[in-house]
Design an enzyme around this catalytic site. Structure first.
Site, PDB file in Angstrom:
ATOM      1  N   PRO A 146       0.790  -1.243   0.000  1.00  0.00           N
ATOM      2  CA  PRO A 146       0.000   0.000   0.000  1.00  0.00           C
ATOM      3  C   PRO A 146       0.819   1.289   0.000  1.00  0.00           C
ATOM      4  O   PRO A 146       0.831   2.042   0.965  1.00  0.00           O
ATOM      5  CB  PRO A 146      -0.833  -0.140   1.276  1.00  0.00           C
ATOM      6  CG  PRO A 146       0.049  -0.927   2.194  1.00  0.00           C
ATOM      7  CD  PRO A 146       0.781  -1.899   1.300  1.00  0.00           C
ATOM      8  N   CYS A 147       1.470   1.574  -1.109  1.00  0.00           N
ATOM      9  CA  CYS A 147       2.310   2.761  -1.220  1.00  0.00           C
ATOM     10  C   CYS A 147       1.490   4.057  -1.123  1.00  0.00           C
ATOM     11  O   CYS A 147       2.038   5.111  -0.811  1.00  0.00           O
ATOM     12  CB  CYS A 147       3.138   2.722  -2.494  1.00  0.00           C
ATOM     13  SG  CYS A 147       2.194   2.417  -3.997  1.00  0.00           S
TER      14      CYS A 147
END
Length: 192
Positions: A146-147
């Site tokens: 989950p950047c």
């Protein structure tokens, strides 16, 4: 001859309420995830640009984890709190620095954010926020890694390499209940 039940690599384009998304997998795990685009063709083109993406698109015989991932992505798109931490990811060829950054990012939960500097520290790479940002910019499987939950110093949105850039990042965070940016302007006086 390969039968549908023996398909261990492939890709799929799925329609969600926020647009068309795509995934590609190998026998080891997820190798690519494309965030929302307006058309199925755009996602297909993006997926096929990457080496290792199998041309197989059959919906029959997908590994169970792929079937579950597709359902989870569709649920996430509707605003559900989805945990992608159990999705197998194939990061063959990724260097140790990026592996450490990706591992630290995967520990962030739905609606939880941190900064590039703090993520670098959590990954054992303190003092490397820019390098951390570059590693996240090369993330092959956003959402699963989950950047979008990593912010610039001071709570600023920071960059995002997906279609739509920072606006897409802000929308994804808003779906998770995270507001980024300056506080709303104070209510203006009505003058009475």
């Amino acid at each position: 001859m390969e039968t549908a039940s023996s398909i261990t690599a492939g890709h799929a384009v799925l329609e969600t309420v926020i647009g068309f998304m795509g995934i590609a997998w190998s026998e080891k795990g997820l190798i690519r995830l494309c965030l929302p685009e307006r058309s199925r063709e755009a996602v297909e083109r993006r997926l096929m640009r990457h080496a290792g993406v199998a041309n197989t698109t059959a919906n029959i015989g997908q590994p169970q984890w792929v079937v579950e991932l597709i359902a989870s992505i569709k649920a996430y798109a509707t605003g559900e709190d989805v945990d992608f931490s159990g999705v197998p990811v194939d990061l063959d060829g990724v260097d140790d620095f990026r592996l450490a950054i990706y591992d630290a990012a995967r520990k962030l939960h739905y609606g939880e954010t941190t900064t590039y500097g703090e993520l670098a520290k959590r990954a054992g790479q303190a003092g490397l926020p820019r390098e951390t940002g570059a590693a996240l910019g090369a993330n092959p499987v956003p959402l699963v890694i989950p950047c979008h939950r990593i912010l610039a110093a001071g709570g600023k949105i920071g960059g995002f390499s997906a279609p739509g850039g920072s606006a897409t990042k802000a929308k994804m965070l808003a779906m998770e209940g995270v507001r980024v940016g300056p506080p709303p302007a104070a209510q203006v006086s009505f003058g009475f």
